[in-house]
Design an enzyme around this catalytic site. Sequence first.
Site, PDB file in Angstrom:
ATOM      1  N   CYS A 101      12.650  -3.157  -3.269  1.00  0.00           N
ATOM      2  CA  CYS A 101      11.924  -3.813  -4.029  1.00  0.00           C
ATOM      3  C   CYS A 101      10.769  -2.840  -4.462  1.00  0.00           C
ATOM      4  CB  CYS A 101      11.367  -5.140  -3.548  1.00  0.00           C
ATOM      5  SG  CYS A 101      10.022  -5.884  -4.762  1.00  0.00           S
ATOM      6  N   CYS A 125       7.281  -4.334  -4.607  1.00  0.00           N
ATOM      7  CA  CYS A 125       6.573  -4.777  -3.236  1.00  0.00           C
ATOM      8  C   CYS A 125       6.152  -3.461  -2.857  1.00  0.00           C
ATOM      9  CB  CYS A 125       7.784  -5.446  -2.850  1.00  0.00           C
ATOM     10  SG  CYS A 125       8.100  -6.911  -3.328  1.00  0.00           S
TER      11      CYS A 125
END
Length: 194
Positions: free
Chosen positions: A155, A158
């Site tokens: 991700c 993230c």
Amino acid sequence: MVQVNETTAELLQLLNIQDGVTPNVLQILNESDARYIRDLKVNVGNVLVTTHLTEKESALLALSISANQKNNILIAGFQKLATEKEASVEEQNEAISCASLLAGNNVFYRFRHFQQKESYNTMQAKIKMNIMMKPVLGKEFFELMSLAISAVNGCEMCVNAHEQSVRELGATEERVWDAIRLAAVITSLDKIIS
């Protein structure tokens, strides 16, 4: 009982995997090519003892990555190591919980990132994350675990957010690097020990 070579036995011992348990893929490598097992043993040793992570932190981070990968053999081994390094049950549970929380967050924020639609970016996530607010392990280490798990799960949003946060909380780039190296090695272990 499968006969293992010395290098394989040393790797299993390093991972706290009980005597007599040799995962199937590792058995195949044990019988044909000890070179990779030797590299993996060295890599595991190098990431569990580093300059920028304590041995307790390394064990907890390895536990968290193992939980993220749903690898029960590695989870058991790293729980044992974490206990030996004086990690409490509460700390170990938080490392496992971090993996679960980030699995959901990584899906959610990866979707937002892929879509790049303002409408999705303004909608509330409505995902409870109380564990992130006051972690038992401390905010900096929890962010470091979150960063490592996010890197494993791919991700980008993230990874960027957690790297910025952990750096703002005082982590050095070397500490971040050691955590990511550890996550990479534990992820590679997951492919042969399950």
